[in-house]
Design a protein around this motif. Structure first.
Motif, PDB file in Angstrom:
ATOM      1  N   VAL A  34       0.913  -1.250   0.081  1.00 40.02           N
ATOM      2  CA  VAL A  34       0.021  -0.025   0.097  1.00 40.02           C
ATOM      3  C   VAL A  34       0.887   1.271  -0.255  1.00 40.02           C
ATOM      4  O   VAL A  34       1.905   1.215   0.759  1.00 40.02           O
ATOM      5  N   VAL A  35       0.651   2.023  -1.047  1.00 37.24           N
ATOM      6  CA  VAL A  35       1.391   3.657  -0.915  1.00 37.24           C
ATOM      7  C   VAL A  35       0.313   4.397  -0.834  1.00 37.24           C
ATOM      8  O   VAL A  35      -0.883   4.336  -1.338  1.00 37.24           O
ATOM      9  N   PHE A  36       0.534   5.583  -0.278  1.00 39.45           N
ATOM     10  CA  PHE A  36      -0.162   6.715   0.126  1.00 39.45           C
ATOM     11  C   PHE A  36       0.218   7.881  -0.562  1.00 39.45           C
ATOM     12  O   PHE A  36       1.525   8.211  -0.643  1.00 39.45           O
ATOM     13  N   LEU A  37      -0.758   8.878  -1.080  1.00 41.60           N
ATOM     14  CA  LEU A  37      -0.413   9.987  -1.779  1.00 41.60           C
ATOM     15  C   LEU A  37      -0.752  11.047  -0.704  1.00 41.60           C
ATOM     16  O   LEU A  37      -1.769  11.444  -0.242  1.00 41.60           O
ATOM     17  N   LEU A  38       0.576  12.037  -0.503  1.00 44.09           N
ATOM     18  CA  LEU A  38       0.352  13.018   0.330  1.00 44.09           C
ATOM     19  C   LEU A  38       0.608  14.454  -0.435  1.00 44.09           C
ATOM     20  O   LEU A  38       1.216  14.309  -1.478  1.00 44.09           O
ATOM     21  N   ILE A  39      -0.160  15.469  -0.020  1.00 45.54           N
ATOM     22  CA  ILE A  39       0.220  16.617  -0.499  1.00 45.54           C
ATOM     23  C   ILE A  39       0.761  17.473   0.531  1.00 45.54           C
ATOM     24  O   ILE A  39       0.476  17.376   1.785  1.00 45.54           O
ATOM     25  N   THR A  40       1.079  18.798   0.146  1.00 49.57           N
ATOM     26  CA  THR A  40       1.517  19.875   0.969  1.00 49.57           C
ATOM     27  C   THR A  40       0.298  20.768   1.034  1.00 49.57           C
ATOM     28  O   THR A  40      -0.256  21.144   0.416  1.00 49.57           O
ATOM     29  N   SER A  41       0.173  21.207   2.350  1.00 52.09           N
ATOM     30  CA  SER A  41      -0.811  22.413   2.604  1.00 52.09           C
ATOM     31  C   SER A  41      -0.429  23.642   1.962  1.00 52.09           C
ATOM     32  O   SER A  41       0.698  23.975   1.865  1.00 52.09           O
ATOM     33  N   ARG A  46       3.100  21.748   5.361  1.00 52.51           N
ATOM     34  CA  ARG A  46       3.128  20.528   5.800  1.00 52.51           C
ATOM     35  C   ARG A  46       2.554  19.324   5.083  1.00 52.51           C
ATOM     36  O   ARG A  46       1.478  19.723   4.353  1.00 52.51           O
ATOM     37  N   TRP A  47       2.856  18.225   5.084  1.00 46.77           N
ATOM     38  CA  TRP A  47       2.330  17.195   4.439  1.00 46.77           C
ATOM     39  C   TRP A  47       1.050  16.779   5.011  1.00 46.77           C
ATOM     40  O   TRP A  47       0.999  16.416   6.157  1.00 46.77           O
ATOM     41  N   ILE A  48      -0.054  16.532   4.240  1.00 46.77           N
ATOM     42  CA  ILE A  48      -1.525  16.235   4.609  1.00 46.77           C
ATOM     43  C   ILE A  48      -2.185  15.254   3.589  1.00 46.77           C
ATOM     44  O   ILE A  48      -1.547  15.060   2.480  1.00 46.77           O
ATOM     45  N   GLN A 119       0.430  25.132  -6.278  1.00 45.29           N
ATOM     46  CA  GLN A 119       0.339  25.768  -5.200  1.00 45.29           C
ATOM     47  C   GLN A 119       0.760  24.597  -4.090  1.00 45.29           C
ATOM     48  O   GLN A 119       0.963  24.886  -3.048  1.00 45.29           O
ATOM     49  N   ARG A 120       0.960  23.365  -4.625  1.00 45.42           N
ATOM     50  CA  ARG A 120       1.277  22.187  -3.743  1.00 45.42           C
ATOM     51  C   ARG A 120       2.302  21.242  -4.242  1.00 45.42           C
ATOM     52  O   ARG A 120       2.373  21.087  -5.581  1.00 45.42           O
ATOM     53  N   LEU A 121       3.054  20.422  -3.456  1.00 46.77           N
ATOM     54  CA  LEU A 121       3.796  19.159  -4.037  1.00 46.77           C
ATOM     55  C   LEU A 121       2.949  17.987  -3.520  1.00 46.77           C
ATOM     56  O   LEU A 121       2.037  17.983  -2.758  1.00 46.77           O
ATOM     57  N   ARG A 122       3.293  17.014  -4.287  1.00 42.38           N
ATOM     58  CA  ARG A 122       2.599  15.708  -3.942  1.00 42.38           C
ATOM     59  C   ARG A 122       3.624  14.592  -3.971  1.00 42.38           C
ATOM     60  O   ARG A 122       4.686  14.788  -4.698  1.00 42.38           O
TER      61      ARG A 122
END
Length: 153
Positions: A34-41, A46-48, A119-122
């Motif tokens: 399982v891999v999760f996709l995080l983005i920055t606020s 911060r990673w959310i 506006q964000r990183l992923r």
């Protein structure tokens, strides 16, 4: 005097009644993991996970899927039952809080160009890395919970 104050003090902070958001917990299965996709606020970097207000005329999970598309550029199969909920700041100064229901989103499509890409990183991460990057312990716990649910399925 201090004893009286402490006897009435509660660490619980109540949210505004009716104020609720929905979010997506984007994931995929890669080589059996399982891999999760995080983005920055946008505010703090911060990673959310993607989240936002529930759009009028949409279900909470439809709104969560829309947030994932706009904020992370991904779409797929969204669950109709939340993995769980967490509490987040709803204002820049942190003076108001909102409860966020997080819905599992099995990612099927990842766009190269999307609405908030400037506006964000992923970032895709396996659970140990996701737990290290996520600043909010509640988000980490929900990722752990989803991975456990997926393993049982």
């Amino acid at each position: 005097m201090l004893r009286e104050f402490l006897s009435n003090w509660s660490p619980r902070v109540e949210t505004t009644p009716g104020l609720r958001q929905s979010g997506a917990l984007p994931y995929s299965i890669v080589e059996g993991r399982v891999v999760f996709l995080l983005i920055t606020s946008r505010r703090t970097g911060r990673w959310i996970f993607p989240k936002g207000d529930i759009e009028p005329g949409m279900t909470p999970w439809e709104s969560a899927a829309l947030e994932a598309l706009e904020e992370a550029g991904v779409s797929g199969q969204i669950g109709t039952e939340p993995v769980g909920s967490y509490r987040s700041s709803a204002s820049v100064d942190g003076s108001s809080l909102v409860d966020v229901d997080l819905y599992p989103l099995r990612v099927e499509t990842q766009l190269d160009v999307w609405k908030e890409m400037d506006q964000r990183l992923r970032h895709w991460a396996v659970l140990p890395e996701a737990r290290r990057l996520l600043n909010d312990g509640a988000l980490s716990r929900l990722a752990v919970k989803l991975q456990a649910q997926l393993r049982r399925a």
